[in-house]
Design a protein around this motif. Structure first.
Motif, PDB file in Angstrom:
ATOM      1  N   UNK A   1       4.431   0.510  -2.421  1.00 43.24           N
ATOM      2  CA  UNK A   1       5.060   1.283  -1.348  1.00 43.24           C
ATOM      3  C   UNK A   1       4.231   1.245  -0.070  1.00 43.24           C
ATOM      4  N   UNK A   2       2.923   1.416  -0.199  1.00 43.70           N
ATOM      5  CA  UNK A   2       2.054   1.414   0.984  1.00 43.70           C
ATOM      6  C   UNK A   2       2.050   0.039   1.652  1.00 43.70           C
ATOM      7  N   UNK A   3       1.937  -1.016   0.851  1.00 40.18           N
ATOM      8  CA  UNK A   3       1.905  -2.370   1.407  1.00 40.18           C
ATOM      9  C   UNK A   3       3.225  -2.713   2.097  1.00 40.18           C
ATOM     10  N   UNK A   4       4.340  -2.308   1.511  1.00 39.51           N
ATOM     11  CA  UNK A   4       5.642  -2.552   2.132  1.00 39.51           C
ATOM     12  C   UNK A   4       5.767  -1.755   3.425  1.00 39.51           C
ATOM     13  N   UNK A   5       5.336  -0.500   3.399  1.00 31.88           N
ATOM     14  CA  UNK A   5       5.392   0.339   4.600  1.00 31.88           C
ATOM     15  C   UNK A   5       4.585  -0.280   5.736  1.00 31.88           C
ATOM     16  N   UNK A   6       3.402  -0.788   5.406  1.00 33.91           N
ATOM     17  CA  UNK A   6       2.560  -1.420   6.428  1.00 33.91           C
ATOM     18  C   UNK A   6       3.204  -2.693   6.958  1.00 33.91           C
ATOM     19  N   UNK A   7       3.803  -3.480   6.057  1.00 30.00           N
ATOM     20  CA  UNK A   7       4.399  -4.761   6.469  1.00 30.00           C
ATOM     21  C   UNK A   7       5.555  -4.577   7.435  1.00 30.00           C
ATOM     22  N   UNK A   8       6.324  -3.495   7.279  1.00 30.65           N
ATOM     23  CA  UNK A   8       7.482  -3.266   8.159  1.00 30.65           C
ATOM     24  C   UNK A   8       7.168  -2.245   9.254  1.00 30.65           C
TER      25      UNK A   8
ATOM     26  N   UNK B   1      -3.865   2.463  -3.642  1.00 33.22           N
ATOM     27  CA  UNK B   1      -2.863   2.841  -2.649  1.00 33.22           C
ATOM     28  C   UNK B   1      -3.515   3.582  -1.490  1.00 33.22           C
ATOM     29  N   UNK B   2      -4.469   4.457  -1.797  1.00 27.33           N
ATOM     30  CA  UNK B   2      -5.176   5.195  -0.743  1.00 27.33           C
ATOM     31  C   UNK B   2      -6.003   4.225   0.098  1.00 27.33           C
ATOM     32  N   UNK B   3      -6.673   3.281  -0.569  1.00 22.10           N
ATOM     33  CA  UNK B   3      -7.453   2.273   0.159  1.00 22.10           C
ATOM     34  C   UNK B   3      -6.564   1.491   1.112  1.00 22.10           C
ATOM     35  N   UNK B   4      -5.391   1.075   0.631  1.00 22.54           N
ATOM     36  CA  UNK B   4      -4.471   0.304   1.470  1.00 22.54           C
ATOM     37  C   UNK B   4      -3.960   1.138   2.639  1.00 22.54           C
ATOM     38  N   UNK B   5      -3.622   2.398   2.375  1.00 14.99           N
ATOM     39  CA  UNK B   5      -3.136   3.264   3.448  1.00 14.99           C
ATOM     40  C   UNK B   5      -4.198   3.445   4.522  1.00 14.99           C
ATOM     41  N   UNK B   6      -5.444   3.627   4.103  1.00 12.15           N
ATOM     42  CA  UNK B   6      -6.532   3.754   5.065  1.00 12.15           C
ATOM     43  C   UNK B   6      -6.740   2.478   5.859  1.00 12.15           C
ATOM     44  N   UNK B   7      -6.637   1.337   5.174  1.00 11.75           N
ATOM     45  CA  UNK B   7      -6.839   0.048   5.847  1.00 11.75           C
ATOM     46  C   UNK B   7      -5.796  -0.189   6.929  1.00 11.75           C
ATOM     47  N   UNK B   8      -4.567   0.206   6.664  1.00 14.41           N
ATOM     48  CA  UNK B   8      -3.481  -0.015   7.621  1.00 14.41           C
ATOM     49  C   UNK B   8      -3.208   1.193   8.507  1.00 14.41           C
ATOM     50  N   UNK B   9      -3.953   2.273   8.306  1.00 13.96           N
ATOM     51  CA  UNK B   9      -3.702   3.524   9.022  1.00 13.96           C
ATOM     52  C   UNK B   9      -2.243   3.940   8.845  1.00 13.96           C
ATOM     53  N   UNK B  10      -1.797   3.914   7.606  1.00 16.03           N
ATOM     54  CA  UNK B  10      -0.419   4.290   7.274  1.00 16.03           C
ATOM     55  C   UNK B  10      -0.392   5.730   6.768  1.00 16.03           C
ATOM     56  N   UNK B  11       0.177   6.663   7.510  1.00 15.91           N
ATOM     57  CA  UNK B  11       0.239   8.049   7.041  1.00 15.91           C
ATOM     58  C   UNK B  11       0.959   8.147   5.698  1.00 15.91           C
ATOM     59  N   UNK B  12       0.339   8.855   4.773  1.00 13.98           N
ATOM     60  CA  UNK B  12       0.910   9.078   3.444  1.00 13.98           C
ATOM     61  C   UNK B  12       1.288  10.549   3.316  1.00 13.98           C
TER      62      UNK B  12
END
Length: 406
Positions: free
Chosen positions: A157-164, A215-226
């Motif tokens: 979910x995080x990776x998809x959110x970052x990609x779009x 997932x937390x690591x990915x969200x932090x890397x992309x600055x994607x609010x969770x």
């Protein structure tokens, strides 16, 4: 209008009734004017059922074929949810990982996402469809199905959110947010309205089960609010982002714990720079991971080292050290499987002194001895006898006033 990725775990889609409820929730968001992408786990219990079938064939099944088998669980869930949404008169499409080109490495059972080609997904959004994607899976460079490991749908979910370039990634589960500690241990635990990526990363790694650490690591890397919310009673939940309060009197945000720790003590090993290296190299040869490690005694040219391993690796680690005791020039190996790790986490520790004093005085007041200690800029962890775990969690939670967190 926002672009939102909504992930639902296995308990959220664990029955037809719950899938119907998720369909209503997703449609409400769509009716509010948002573009919605949904990422699903398999129905609760399905992955375990499939794994059990595999074990009936082979106790150690082919990793590749196991991924092919386990990936079917998500396929069932996404198709059922798409049917439920379509029946309600809305446009939806279920998509497998290869249909939106989720590319991973070839580490079957624990693959990592390398990149996502968003062309297909973008087209579905442009056609105003609700895209429902199978989490937990991808394809490697040779076209093999891969899975991301337990909890991998969060990472999907995080990776998809970052990609779009989504505005927010929302993780729906059976709890309504991130709590100051486990409410089953401390009934006065409070839900936090907001927590930083840094804090959540520590909490996830130290035992908090709300989010998968990758997932937390990915969200932090992309600055994607969770945002963590309850599927069954959705409200504002807990937001996880880089934003920190401008002024805070709170030094500690949460108390985490882990029961699956075991202690090993290597007694009277020669005090040489190479001694510890030999121990760690030996355990690494058997893929045994070390968590905490400390020098606990030193006299007459001899030194004692204490270290912890995951409980699942305790027996093997103990056997390896005992077998190699003479080679390590150690006097003996001692062990204790009845231990637990308790941690206090908070970005406020960076700017407030005295946190460690409060932490250890609280344990002392309860006559709880710290067997090992580990610290970082925003955490203090101690190993204690497991029988004191709940008492220590409640005492520390109260000492830092966490029952008053908003």
């Amino acid at each position: 209008m926002a672009l939102i990725v909504k992930k639902f775990g296995g308990t959220s889609v664990g029955s037809i009734e719950r899938i119907e409820a998720v369909a209503d929730l997703v449609i409400r968001s769509k009716q509010q004017g948002h573009q919605v992408v949904v990422v699903l786990s398999a129905m609760s219990g399905e992955t375990n059922r499939l794994l059990s079938l595999a074990k009936q064939i082979d106790e150690r099944p082919s990793a590749r074929e196991l991924d092919v088998l386990l990936a079917t669980g998500e396929q069932v869930a996404i198709a059922l949810l798409a049917m439920a949404i379509i029946r309600r008169g809305h446009s939806a499409v279920s998509l497998l990982a290869d249909q939106i080109a989720i590319h991973t490495d070839n580490m079957f059972g624990k693959a990592r996402i390398k990149n996502i080609d968003v062309k297909r997904l973008t087209q579905e959004l442009e056609h105003n469809r609700i895209a429902i994607i199978a989490g937990f899976q991808g394809r490697d460079s040779e076209g093999n199905l891969t899975t991301l490991g337990r909890g991998g749908t969060d990472t999907s979910a995080v990776e998809i959110a970052a990609a779009i370039s989504a505005d927010e990634c929302q993780i729906y589960t059976d709890v309504d947010g991130v709590y100051t500690t486990d409410p089953r241990v401390e009934p006065r635990a409070r839900r936090m309205s907001q927590v930083t990526f840094e804090e959540m990363l520590e909490l996830a790694s130290l035992g908090a089960k709300v989010l998968q650490i990758r997932a937390v690591e990915a969200a932090g890397r992309y600055n994607m609010p969770l945002r963590v919310l309850s599927t069954f009673n959705p409200d504002s939940g807990t937001l996880i982002s880089y934003e920190e309060p401008e002024v805070t009197s709170k030094t500690v945000s949460g108390i985490a714990y882990q029961k699956d720790e075991s202690l090993l003590i290597i007694r009277q090993i020669p005090e040489k720079p190479s001694s510890l290296a030999k121990v760690l190299t030996l355990l690494a040869e058997y893929d045994i991971e070390i968590d905490m490690i400390s020098q606990i005694n030193h006299q007459d040219g001899k030194i004692d080292y204490a270290l912890t391993v995951h409980s699942s690796e305790y027996s093997q680690a103990l056997d390896v050290l005992n077998t190699n005791c003479d080679a390590l020039q150690a006097a003996q190996i001692e062990s204790n499987a009845q231990v637990a790790k308790i941690s206090a986490v908070g970005v406020g520790m960076k700017s407030h002194s005295g946190t460690a004093g409060v932490f250890f005085q609280t344990l002392a007041d309860e006559n709880i001895q710290a067997l090992l200690v580990s610290t970082s800029e925003i955490k203090i962890s101690v190993l204690v006898e497991e029988r004191y775990l709940e008492l220590a969690v409640r005492a520390l939670h109260g000492a830092f006033g966490l029952e008053n967190v908003d």
